[in-house]
Design an enzyme around this catalytic site. Structure first.
Site, PDB file in Angstrom:
ATOM      1  N   PHE A 164       0.815  -1.217   0.000  1.00 19.35           N
ATOM      2  CA  PHE A 164       0.000   0.000   0.000  1.00 19.35           C
ATOM      3  C   PHE A 164       0.850   1.270   0.000  1.00 19.35           C
ATOM      4  O   PHE A 164       0.319   2.356   0.176  1.00 19.35           O
ATOM      5  CB  PHE A 164      -0.944   0.001   1.202  1.00 19.35           C
ATOM      6  CG  PHE A 164      -1.986  -1.090   1.143  1.00 19.35           C
ATOM      7  CD1 PHE A 164      -3.035  -0.994   0.244  1.00 19.35           C
ATOM      8  CD2 PHE A 164      -1.905  -2.216   1.949  1.00 19.35           C
ATOM      9  CE1 PHE A 164      -4.006  -1.989   0.161  1.00 19.35           C
ATOM     10  CE2 PHE A 164      -2.860  -3.222   1.874  1.00 19.35           C
ATOM     11  CZ  PHE A 164      -3.907  -3.113   0.986  1.00 19.35           C
TER      12      PHE A 164
ATOM     13  N   CYS B 141      -0.394   2.458 -10.764  1.00 13.55           N
ATOM     14  CA  CYS B 141      -1.421   1.561 -10.203  1.00 13.55           C
ATOM     15  C   CYS B 141      -2.866   1.918 -10.501  1.00 13.55           C
ATOM     16  O   CYS B 141      -3.647   1.034 -10.854  1.00 13.55           O
ATOM     17  CB  CYS B 141      -1.245   1.479  -8.693  1.00 13.55           C
ATOM     18  SG  CYS B 141       0.167   0.472  -8.245  1.00 13.55           S
TER      19      CYS B 141
ATOM     20  N   PHE C 145       4.513  11.960 -12.056  1.00 13.26           N
ATOM     21  CA  PHE C 145       3.050  11.852 -11.846  1.00 13.26           C
ATOM     22  C   PHE C 145       2.613  12.449 -10.519  1.00 13.26           C
ATOM     23  O   PHE C 145       1.433  12.670 -10.286  1.00 13.26           O
ATOM     24  CB  PHE C 145       2.585  10.399 -11.995  1.00 13.26           C
ATOM     25  CG  PHE C 145       2.813   9.518 -10.792  1.00 13.26           C
ATOM     26  CD1 PHE C 145       4.031   8.902 -10.584  1.00 13.26           C
ATOM     27  CD2 PHE C 145       1.792   9.292  -9.886  1.00 13.26           C
ATOM     28  CE1 PHE C 145       4.242   8.087  -9.477  1.00 13.26           C
ATOM     29  CE2 PHE C 145       1.984   8.468  -8.779  1.00 13.26           C
ATOM     30  CZ  PHE C 145       3.220   7.873  -8.575  1.00 13.26           C
ATOM     31  N   LYS C 146       3.589  12.739  -9.647  1.00 20.43           N
ATOM     32  CA  LYS C 146       3.336  13.455  -8.398  1.00 20.43           C
ATOM     33  C   LYS C 146       4.684  13.939  -7.896  1.00 20.43           C
ATOM     34  O   LYS C 146       5.717  13.566  -8.460  1.00 20.43           O
ATOM     35  CB  LYS C 146       2.656  12.554  -7.363  1.00 20.43           C
ATOM     36  CG  LYS C 146       3.515  11.345  -6.968  1.00 20.43           C
ATOM     37  CD  LYS C 146       2.760  10.340  -6.146  1.00 20.43           C
ATOM     38  CE  LYS C 146       2.816  10.628  -4.687  1.00 20.43           C
ATOM     39  NZ  LYS C 146       2.411   9.460  -3.860  1.00 20.43           N
TER      40      LYS C 146
END
Ligand code: UDX
Ligand code: UDX
Length: 469
Positions: free
Chosen positions: A163, A277, A339-340
């Protein structure tokens, strides 16, 4: 059952940081991370810690502490499998680009290759742990391959989804909200679960270690990512309404986030979610639903992706419209490509789609990102296959300095929320740009008021803008 030797197949964004933390927290366990990509392994072994293939805040220190003691990076896959009591599979599972389920289902070819390799090499009983995100019921396929091609040794399969979020991987691993372990209900299944629980219990409080059956564990990972992505698409849908009505998305986010039932995290409007993801896992979920004939369920989740595509497209459409409906030959500067923030990963980054749309309109794009290398940016564009490699290199320039990157630009587009963007000398940037100078803030991180005082014309995602669209 006490684990002394772990092998992890796949030294990527998940396998590398996860196993580095396991090694740091369990000095009594030897951890070997293997990969078929020799240059990646060489980079993990590089003395210069700035050369690690994955950039994550704090990761260099963890690697420095454990590497060479009980943490090893190697290309000798079979040897590492043979020596291990527990094998983590952390290889990539991209969306299929061919055959049945093309564009939706997960491509499990690497997972199957790993299973066959494990079966071939293993001379004693092993616990095999699924770390990669997989479609529900992959564990049974894994078990079939292991049992039918193995040498008669016992295999226990566990699902232990990751996670961690990139950019905060080390913190997420050190202090996880929960660790999820799925396994069989048989006695040997329960023993295998316990062996993995014991590893995490070295640093994770017991009440945060959750054990379930294997299918719940596999499905929980897809569900978590689908829910998170849905929140982003929901807030992004609202951002468009805000722009039309005069409401402000940051104010709306704050107001709804204070409702403890909703919670304040993951309510930041953006130019669209990316990462390896979210899209892959939702497509996977949609495919699973369709396979079971659950068409309404499939449509429901697919909408999260469609909304995300819309958000990226409307951002680039707005740039074109605002620059007087033509950007042909104009220089547009991208601040951010990842992407971030706090990662050098660019997989599915919104920047790629936005760039592609603007290149279709014949713009010249200059990119500055603090961590993403030039080769990666070109590789992302080439992979789209929408124009030749030569055209991409002629139309896109990559700079290492934000002031050079913005020099003589018609417009700046903020694609990633890197903190440093907030600290720039915006007056200096303004002076060197073409006039009127536009800023399109796709992350709503800049202070529009200050920028407007300087002279910029600003568009900020989710607020009523000077730029009317
Ligand atoms: C991957 C998956 O994308 C994700 O779904 C899953 O949850 C965890 O694993 P990530 O670590 O980010 O995530 O992928 P990537 O950085 O691509 O790393 C995978 C590594 O596996 C690569 O270095 C690749 O070379 C390696 N690999 C792949 C093998 O060693 N053997 C193979 O057969 C295939
Ligand atoms: C995600 C999950 O968070 C993680 O638990 C799982 O293991 C892997 O997938 P990751 O893809 O690394 O992690 O990043 P995440 O922080 O979830 O961000 C995904 C995308 O959503 C990014 O592009 C991010 O910018 C965007 N996002 C996130 C928003 O646009 N708004 C938000 O409020 C939060």
């Amino acid at each position: 059952m006490i684990i002394k030797n772990i092998c992890c197949i796949g030294a990527g964004y998940v396998g590398g940081p996860t196993m580095a933390v396991v090694a740091q927290k369990c000095p009594h366990i030897k951890v070997t991370i293997v990969d078929i990509n020799a240059s990646r392994i060489a980079a993990w072994n590089d003395k210069d810690l700035t050369k690690l293939p994955v950039f994550e805040p704090g990761l260099d220190e963890v690697v420095a502490e454990a590497r060479g003691k009980n943490l090893f990076f190697s290309t000798k896959i079979e040897k590492a499998i043979d020596e291990a009591d527990m094998i983590f599979i952390s290889v990539n599972t991209p969306t299929k680009t061919y055959g049945k389920g093309k564009g939706m289902a997960a491509d499990l070819k690497y997972i199957e290759l790993c299973a066959r390799q494990i079966a071939k090499v293993s001379q004693n009983d092993k616990i095999v742990v699924e770390k990669s995100t997989l479609p529900v019921r992959t564990a049974s396929a894994l078990k079939n391959i292991l049992v039918n091609t193995g040498k008669g040794v016992q295999f226990q399969i566990l699902s232990n989804p990751e996670f961690l979020a990139e950019g905060t991987a080390v913190q997420d691993l050190l202090m996880p909200d929960r660790v999820l372990i799925g396994g069989e209900s048989s006695e040997s299944g329960q023993k295998a679960i316990q062996a993995l629980v014991d590893i995490y219990a070295n640093w994770v409080p017991k009440e945060r270690i959750l054990t379930t059956n294997i299918w719940s564990s596999e499905l929980s990972k897809l569900t978590a990512n689908a829910f998170l992505a849905q929140r982003v698409s929901s807030i992004n849908a609202m951002s468009e309404i805000c722009e039309k009505t005069g409401a402000d998305i940051n104010e709306v986010s704050k107001a709804i986030g204070m409702d403890s039932r909703i919670g304040s995290k993951f309510l930041k409007a953006s130019v669209g979610f990316g990462g390896s993801c979210f899209q892959k896992d939702i497509l996977n979920l949609v495919y699973i639903a369709k396979t079971y004939g659950l068409n309404e369920v499939a449509d429901y989740w697919e909408q999260v992706i469609l909304m995300n595509e819309h958000q990226k497209n409307r951002f680039s459409d707005n740039i074109v419209k605002t620059l007087y409906n033509t950007i042909s030959g104009k220089k547009i500067t991208f601040l951010g490509w990842a992407f971030k923030k706090d990662t050098n990963d660019t997989r599915e980054s919104a920047a790629i789609k936005v760039a592609d749309n603007l290149l279709n309109e014949q713009a010249f794009i200059t990119v500055y990102d603090p961590k993403v290398v030039k080769e990666r940016i070109y590789a992302d564009l080439d992979y789209l296959n929408t124009r030749s490699e030569e055209e991409n290199r002629n139309s896109v320039t990559v700079e290492k300095d934000p002031y050079i990157a913005t020099n003589a630009s018609h417009a700046i587009a903020v694609l990633t929320e890197w903190d440093e963007f907030k600290t720039y000398d915006w007056r200096k940037i303004y002076e060197n740009m073409q006039k009127p100078a536009f800023i399109f803030d796709g992350r709503a991180i800049l202070d529009t008021k200050v920028l407007e005082e300087i002279g910029f014309i600003c568009y900020k995602i989710g607020s009523s803008n000077k730029v009317k669209n």
